[in-house]
Design an enzyme around this catalytic site. Structure first.
Site, PDB file in Angstrom:
ATOM      1  N   ASN A 125       0.844  -1.191   0.000  1.00  0.00           N
ATOM      2  CA  ASN A 125       0.000   0.000   0.000  1.00  0.00           C
ATOM      3  C   ASN A 125       0.882   1.245   0.000  1.00  0.00           C
ATOM      4  OD1 ASN A 125       0.618  -0.847   2.683  1.00  0.00           O
ATOM      5  ND2 ASN A 125      -1.034   0.373   3.538  1.00  0.00           N
ATOM      6  N   GLU A 177       0.288   5.200   0.659  1.00  0.00           N
ATOM      7  CA  GLU A 177      -0.678   6.211   1.107  1.00  0.00           C
ATOM      8  C   GLU A 177      -0.291   7.600   0.619  1.00  0.00           C
ATOM      9  OE1 GLU A 177      -1.161   5.606   5.348  1.00  0.00           O
ATOM     10  OE2 GLU A 177      -2.325   3.781   4.962  1.00  0.00           O
ATOM     11  N   GLU A 224      -2.928  -4.658  -3.114  1.00  0.00           N
ATOM     12  CA  GLU A 224      -3.404  -5.573  -4.158  1.00  0.00           C
ATOM     13  C   GLU A 224      -3.412  -4.904  -5.525  1.00  0.00           C
ATOM     14  OE1 GLU A 224      -4.739  -4.895  -1.234  1.00  0.00           O
ATOM     15  OE2 GLU A 224      -5.854  -6.592  -0.403  1.00  0.00           O
ATOM     16  N   CYS A 268     -10.109  -4.999  -0.171  1.00  0.00           N
ATOM     17  CA  CYS A 268     -11.268  -4.101  -0.093  1.00  0.00           C
ATOM     18  C   CYS A 268     -12.132  -4.286  -1.345  1.00  0.00           C
ATOM     19  CB  CYS A 268     -10.811  -2.646   0.053  1.00  0.00           C
ATOM     20  SG  CYS A 268     -10.212  -1.933  -1.496  1.00  0.00           S
TER      21      CYS A 268
HETATM   22  N1  THU Z   1      -5.187  -1.643   2.517  1.00  0.00           N
HETATM   23  C1  THU Z   1      -4.587  -2.426   1.590  1.00  0.00           C
HETATM   24  O1  THU Z   1      -3.525  -2.088   1.048  1.00  0.00           O
HETATM   25  N2  THU Z   1      -5.178  -3.600   1.287  1.00  0.00           N
HETATM   26  C2  THU Z   1      -6.244  -4.123   1.938  1.00  0.00           C
HETATM   27  O2  THU Z   1      -6.633  -5.250   1.652  1.00  0.00           O
HETATM   28  C3  THU Z   1      -6.925  -3.341   2.963  1.00  0.00           C
HETATM   29  C4  THU Z   1      -6.459  -1.940   3.130  1.00  0.00           C
HETATM   30  C5  THU Z   1      -4.498  -0.405   2.926  1.00  0.00           C
HETATM   31  C6  THU Z   1      -5.066   0.890   2.435  1.00  0.00           C
HETATM   32  C7  THU Z   1      -4.553   1.857   3.497  1.00  0.00           C
HETATM   33  O3  THU Z   1      -3.240   2.245   3.160  1.00  0.00           O
HETATM   34  C8  THU Z   1      -4.480   1.024   4.757  1.00  0.00           C
HETATM   35  O4  THU Z   1      -4.485  -0.325   4.332  1.00  0.00           O
HETATM   36  C9  THU Z   1      -5.611   1.254   5.735  1.00  0.00           C
HETATM   37  O5  THU Z   1      -6.840   1.142   5.103  1.00  0.00           O
END
Ligand code: THU
Length: 128
Positions: free
Chosen positions: A40, A42, A53, A84
């Protein structure tokens, strides 16, 4: 450990999550056996954040991969972290009925079909 899970763990090490501190790694396996990791990433404008993902699948597509067999997702949660809704839709469009392996740092894991995580999915077949 399965090389796909190892790749997801390694990718998690690159997670950029200064706002949530929730580190996620993913790795997707192409039909030819190649593996593409993602984490991820941000953003200070929170909505621009990209999940692990989608980072992994977009990277794979950008590198020329076309057919996929499995994705592994890892986070440090007792209840395994699932993709998600946005990621489920993107994965369905690009991969079809993928195997989704969720696992955590304690070694728990569970495997699903994407069609079970996203029943009655919308996709390009509706646009014909
Ligand atoms: N996040 C993911 O990368 N994948 C998931 O399956 C769930 C959420 C990340 C997005 C954000 O950076 C952090 O987790 C909190 O939501």
């Amino acid at each position: 450990m399965d090389v796909l899970l190892q790749a997801a763990l390694e990718a998690r090490g690159h997670a950029h999550a200064p706002f949530s501190h929730f580190l996620v790694g993913a790795a997707i396996e192409a039909a030819d056996g190649r593996i593409y990791g993602g984490c991820n990433v941000e953003n200070s404008s929170y909505g621009l954040t990209m999940c692990a993902e989608r980072t992994a699948i977009f990277r794979a597509v950008a590198e020329g991969a076309k057919r996929f067999t499995r994705i592994a997702v890892v986070a440090d949660t007792p209840q395994l972290t699932p993709p998600c809704g946005a990621c489920r839709q993107v994965l369905w469009d690009l991969c079809g009925d993928l195997e989704v392996v969720l696992f955590n740092l304690a070694g728990a894991s569970e495997t699903f079909r994407l069609s079970d995580l996203l029943p009655r999915a919308f996709d390009a077949t509706y646009l014909d």
